[in-house]
Design a protein around this motif. Sequence first.
Motif, PDB file in Angstrom:
ATOM      1  N   LEU A  89       0.820  -1.211   0.000  1.00  0.00           N
ATOM      2  CA  LEU A  89       0.000   0.000   0.000  1.00  0.00           C
ATOM      3  C   LEU A  89       0.856   1.265   0.000  1.00  0.00           C
ATOM      4  O   LEU A  89       0.536   2.238  -0.690  1.00  0.00           O
ATOM      5  CB  LEU A  89      -0.954  -0.012   1.198  1.00  0.00           C
ATOM      6  N   ARG A  90       1.946   1.251   0.747  1.00  0.00           N
ATOM      7  CA  ARG A  90       2.860   2.400   0.751  1.00  0.00           C
ATOM      8  C   ARG A  90       3.465   2.596  -0.640  1.00  0.00           C
ATOM      9  O   ARG A  90       3.580   3.723  -1.119  1.00  0.00           O
ATOM     10  CB  ARG A  90       3.977   2.195   1.781  1.00  0.00           C
ATOM     11  N   LEU A  91       3.858   1.510  -1.274  1.00  0.00           N
ATOM     12  CA  LEU A  91       4.442   1.585  -2.609  1.00  0.00           C
ATOM     13  C   LEU A  91       3.437   2.134  -3.617  1.00  0.00           C
ATOM     14  O   LEU A  91       3.752   3.027  -4.409  1.00  0.00           O
ATOM     15  CB  LEU A  91       4.934   0.204  -3.041  1.00  0.00           C
ATOM     16  N   ARG A  92       2.238   1.635  -3.568  1.00  0.00           N
ATOM     17  CA  ARG A  92       1.213   2.098  -4.506  1.00  0.00           C
ATOM     18  C   ARG A  92       0.889   3.577  -4.289  1.00  0.00           C
ATOM     19  O   ARG A  92       0.690   4.323  -5.248  1.00  0.00           O
ATOM     20  CB  ARG A  92      -0.036   1.233  -4.416  1.00  0.00           C
ATOM     21  N   LEU A  93       0.866   4.008  -3.044  1.00  0.00           N
ATOM     22  CA  LEU A  93       0.620   5.416  -2.747  1.00  0.00           C
ATOM     23  C   LEU A  93       1.771   6.278  -3.274  1.00  0.00           C
ATOM     24  O   LEU A  93       1.544   7.334  -3.872  1.00  0.00           O
ATOM     25  CB  LEU A  93       0.445   5.616  -1.238  1.00  0.00           C
TER      26      LEU A  93
END
Length: 169
Positions: A89-93
């Motif tokens: 999720l951090r990467l996608r954000l």
Amino acid sequence: MIDLHALREKYREMKRLREQHDAGSPVDPRPAMRALATRFPGALREIDELPMDAIDARIASLDRALSGAEIEPWMRALARYHAWMRLALRLRLACASERSEARAREWLEGAARPHDDDVDPRGLDDATLHAILRPPEGRLHRVVLARVALELGVDAQTIDGYLKGPRRR
């Protein structure tokens, strides 16, 4: 590394939120649920699916593990699921404006591990990186399940079952 204390606190918070809801509390649960989901992505699915006796049993099992008993397979699997989902999720954000592998690699090089039990972002292989950025059928949950299953040498359905727990009657 598995943070058993954090995992136990997750289930205690889930129990508190469920009890608050069942008692008809006028307190808005959304801020607490948002905090829970941020630290433990997937926990809101658990809170909806796990019967209260399963939540109590998990708290008791974690208490035993913290007292020296063996770490149960579900503990390791769920800790890794949350860690992988946090990273995904951090990467996608971080790549929301440009979902390219080059942008993702740039972010990964400077990414920190907010929690001791987090996945090292610099060790992400190309196939997993690609799957996180463009999950098959748009299902990031399945990508994370597959990654944790590979890491732990179990099947993805087993890990998904840990998230769902025994069915409510």
